[in-house]
Design an enzyme around this catalytic site. Structure first.
Site, PDB file in Angstrom:
ATOM      1  N   CYS A  60       0.824  -1.207   0.000  1.00  0.00           N
ATOM      2  CA  CYS A  60       0.000   0.000   0.000  1.00  0.00           C
ATOM      3  C   CYS A  60       0.854   1.250   0.000  1.00  0.00           C
ATOM      4  O   CYS A  60       1.901   1.290   0.644  1.00  0.00           O
ATOM      5  CB  CYS A  60      -0.904  -0.015   1.230  1.00  0.00           C
ATOM      6  N   CYS A  63      -1.030   3.410   3.649  1.00  0.00           N
ATOM      7  CA  CYS A  63      -0.542   3.018   4.986  1.00  0.00           C
ATOM      8  C   CYS A  63       0.823   2.387   4.784  1.00  0.00           C
ATOM      9  O   CYS A  63       1.011   1.193   4.923  1.00  0.00           O
ATOM     10  CB  CYS A  63      -1.504   2.065   5.665  1.00  0.00           C
ATOM     11  N   HIS A  67       2.978  -1.800   7.198  1.00  0.00           N
ATOM     12  CA  HIS A  67       3.363  -3.169   6.850  1.00  0.00           C
ATOM     13  C   HIS A  67       4.848  -3.396   7.136  1.00  0.00           C
ATOM     14  O   HIS A  67       5.251  -4.508   7.479  1.00  0.00           O
ATOM     15  CB  HIS A  67       3.035  -3.459   5.384  1.00  0.00           C
ATOM     16  N   ARG A 479      -6.385   2.020  10.087  1.00  0.00           N
ATOM     17  CA  ARG A 479      -7.696   1.410   9.819  1.00  0.00           C
ATOM     18  C   ARG A 479      -7.983   0.214  10.710  1.00  0.00           C
ATOM     19  O   ARG A 479      -8.988  -0.458  10.524  1.00  0.00           O
ATOM     20  CB  ARG A 479      -7.771   0.998   8.338  1.00  0.00           C
ATOM     21  N   CYS A 546      -9.329   0.707   2.355  1.00  0.00           N
ATOM     22  CA  CYS A 546      -8.105   0.561   1.579  1.00  0.00           C
ATOM     23  C   CYS A 546      -8.107  -0.825   0.959  1.00  0.00           C
ATOM     24  O   CYS A 546      -7.788  -1.819   1.618  1.00  0.00           O
ATOM     25  CB  CYS A 546      -6.854   0.748   2.412  1.00  0.00           C
ATOM     26  N   CYS A 549      -4.638  -2.649   0.381  1.00  0.00           N
ATOM     27  CA  CYS A 549      -4.214  -3.438   1.543  1.00  0.00           C
ATOM     28  C   CYS A 549      -4.991  -4.741   1.635  1.00  0.00           C
ATOM     29  O   CYS A 549      -4.440  -5.798   1.950  1.00  0.00           O
ATOM     30  CB  CYS A 549      -4.472  -2.658   2.828  1.00  0.00           C
TER      31      CYS A 549
HETATM   32 NI1  NFE Z   1      -3.576   0.557   2.770  1.00  0.00          NI
HETATM   33 FE1  NFE Z   1      -3.881  -0.246   5.727  1.00  0.00          FE
HETATM   34  C1  NFE Z   1      -4.181   0.707   7.277  1.00  0.00           C
HETATM   35  C2  NFE Z   1      -3.185  -1.548   6.626  1.00  0.00           C
HETATM   36  S1  NFE Z   1      -5.642  -1.190   5.575  1.00  0.00           S
HETATM   37  S2  NFE Z   1      -4.341   1.431   4.379  1.00  0.00           S
HETATM   38  O1  NFE Z   1      -4.368   1.311   8.104  1.00  0.00           O
HETATM   39  O2  NFE Z   1      -2.719  -2.344   7.111  1.00  0.00           O
HETATM   40  O3  NFE Z   1      -6.650  -1.794   5.783  1.00  0.00           O
END
Ligand code: NFE
Ligand code: MG
Length: 567
Positions: A60, A63, A67, A479, A546, A549
């Site tokens: 992503c 965010c 990760h 999120r 998102c 993600c």
């Molecule tokens: Ni791509 Fe993410 C967040 C993650 S999504 S935004 O916050 O992990 O669900």
């Protein structure tokens, strides 16, 4: 019955399709479908676990940090590693700053225009807008000059024959309720927020090397060398610059964002009745305060069926209440499992089976995660409710303050029950933001204090044993609860599964045909005009979807994702 299909939903990340059956002006049935097929988890197989964070954060671009941090936590958990305090603090500052960026951008730039009519703002008296703004807070840019300037800019957009960034809203929709002055105020803050969000990104960039996609994380710590006397590394001077950005964010959050959300909540008090959906709430603790990940700045846990009394805490990175509860099913997802499901993430499989959109069959690229067999809502509302259930004082302070302000502005008592709603998710995100900006200041103080003691350590070297180890890393991402699950064999990745916040919330029906949180939240929402389903956007946007993600899988039958020709 009218079928409404919105494809794609905009002002989100990724490709989301929402279908609703509408009857008598209400949503009777809903489907949430991830429409995009992409790949990350299986790219990791056979690789060095020390590289996984750099690859997974490409899941992503919104965010980005989350990760990376979750990945190193998973590998560190597998190796039972400790992480130096400075590294925890630096990671904490980055993820807190990133979350604040996410919250501000979500409210103003991704969702406010569901509630704010930009064209109505043209009819406002800028001086009256300034008086109203000044009565609500003493933010320095609430003055007449700013409001006149904003009004002028808007007029120029329209007189130039285009609304620019404000093109394509549902302007004039009957569900829009704010006065021209309140609309102008919101537009002014929308534009100011574009500037303010940069402070958060600068913090991430100073510590992380760049944004999006930080460069400073390592399994075992961070790659920021610390020194008090060298310009080449992270110096006290750089850290003092970070503090200035923290102070600027704090000013905007406390004097603008908090007030604006309370005002929208008060003017749209009706929307506290819609959007609850799945009321099993799951969050994880975060902002580790020790080297082992056993003490956290804020709590996380699980609440069943909106009963705060049922709260059960998740206490440490390896807590079995967490690790044993998570599974993913694919009954309504475009995958098959070898022997039925659902499956625990350590045993997760990714075998695509695309069938087109089948109302009662498979209709999404998202899997359906469950916690002890039940769908669960994750995200700011889950986070704040779990904090309240755990008696976490900052959540009590900001939740009480918010509900009191909404009650004053709405001229009616608004209690905690109103939080289980579309508007409640915005309020919870703002409460979470206020908590996080305070924690950001605390983490900065802790880092400076630890350096002042002479501790300059930022990294412990990982050592991979022969044979198999497995670990899970979790993070309370903007999120919601994010987790990475890794199985390592002889120092190489054997399995890697990401169970992501938007997968929890945007998932299709589960193996028992129970709807996911987005789907359940839409039931009974009013729809004034099926041709302009603004109300669907209000509820879906309140989750901050998102889909990049949520669908991070790849086709393992065909492992060439793309062919690039050099000519
Ligand atoms: Ni791509 Fe993410 C967040 C993650 S999504 S935004 O916050 O992990 O669900
Ligand atoms: Mg996954």
């Amino acid at each position: 019955m009218t079928r409404v299909t919105i494809d794609p939903i905009t002002r989100i990340e990724g490709h989301l399709r929402i279908d609703v059956d509408v009857d008598g002006g209400r949503v009777k049935k809903a489907w949430s479908s991830g429409q995009m097929w992409r790949g990350v988890e299986l790219i990791l197989l056979g690789r060095d676990p020390r590289d996984a964070w750099a690859i997974t954060q490409r899941i992503c671009g919104v965010c980005t940090t989350v990760h990376a941090v979750t990945s190193v936590r998973a590998v560190e958990n597998a190796l039972q590693m400790e992480v130096p305090l400075n590294a925890q603090y630096i990671r904490n500052i980055i993820i807190l700053a990133h979350s604040i960026h996410d919250f501000i951008v979500h409210f103003y730039h991704l969702s406010a225009l569901d509630w704010v009519d930009v064209t109505s703002a043209l009819k406002a008296d800028p001086d009256k807008t300034a008086s109203l703004a000044e009565s609500l807070s003493n933010w320095s840019l609430n003055n007449k000059h700013e409001m006149r300037k904003t009004h002028e800019r808007l007029k120029n957009f329209v007189n130039g024959g285009q609304l620019g960034i404000f093109t394509n809203g549902y302007w004039g929709h009957p569900a829009m309720k704010l006065s021209p002055e309140v609309n102008l105020l919101a537009v002014a803050h929308y534009l100011q927020a574009l500037e303010v969000q940069r402070h958060a990104n600068k913090i991430v960039s100073i510590l992380g090397g760049k944004s999006p996609h930080i460069q400073n994380v390592a399994v075992g710590g961070v790659a920021n060398p610390l020194a008090t006397d060298s310009q080449a590394v992270l110096t006290v001077e750089r850290l003092l610059a970070v503090k200035e950005h923290i102070d600027a964010l704090n000013d905007f959050i406390k004097n603008v964002y908090m007030v604006d959300v309370a005002a929208v909540g008060a003017f749209y008090a009706d929307w506290t009745k819609y959007g609850a959906g799945v009321t099993n709430y799951l969050s994880v603790p975060d902002i580790p305060l020790d080297t082992k990940g056993t003490k956290f700045a804020f709590p996380g846990g699980y609440i069943a069926n909106k009963d705060l009394g049922s709260y059960k805490a998740i206490k440490t990175f390896g807590d079995e209440f967490w690790t044993k509860g998570v599974e993913e099913g694919v009954k309504h997802s475009w995958y098959d499992y070898n022997k039925g499901g659902p499956l625990h993430p350590f045993k997760g499989e990714t075998k695509p089976n695309y069938t087109d959109f089948k109302d009662d069959g498979k209709y999404s690229w998202l899997k359906s995660p469950t916690f002890y067999g039940k769908p669960a809502q994750v995200g700011p509302l889950a986070r704040v409710l779990n904090m309240l259930a755990a008696d976490y004082a900052p959540a009590k302070k900001y939740a009480t303050g918010t509900l009191d302000l909404v009650s004053t502005l709405a001229h009616t008592k608004v209690g905690l029950d109103a939080m289980h709603s579309t508007i409640g998710r915005h309020a919870a995100r703002m409460i979470s933001c206020a908590i996080n900006v305070d924690l950001l200041g605390d983490q900065w103080n802790l880092l400076m204090g630890n350096i002042a003691k002479g501790d300059m350590a930022t990294f412990n070297k990982p050592v991979f044993p022969k044979g198999e180890v497995m670990g899970v890393g979790f993070h309370e991402a903007p999120r919601g609860a994010l987790s990475h699950w890794v199985v390592i064999d002889d120092g190489k990745i054997k399995n890697y599964q990401c169970v992501v916040p938007s997968t929890w919330n945007a998932c299709p029906r589960n193996d028992k045909d129970e709807p996911g949180p987005y789907e359940a939240s839409l039931l009974d929402n009013p729809i004034a005009d099926p041709e302009k389903p603004l109300e669907v956007l209000r509820t879906i946007h309140s989750f901050d979807p998102c889909i990049a993600c949520a669908i991070h899988l790849t086709d393992k039958e065909n492992d060439t994702a793309v062919t690039v020709k050099a000519v």
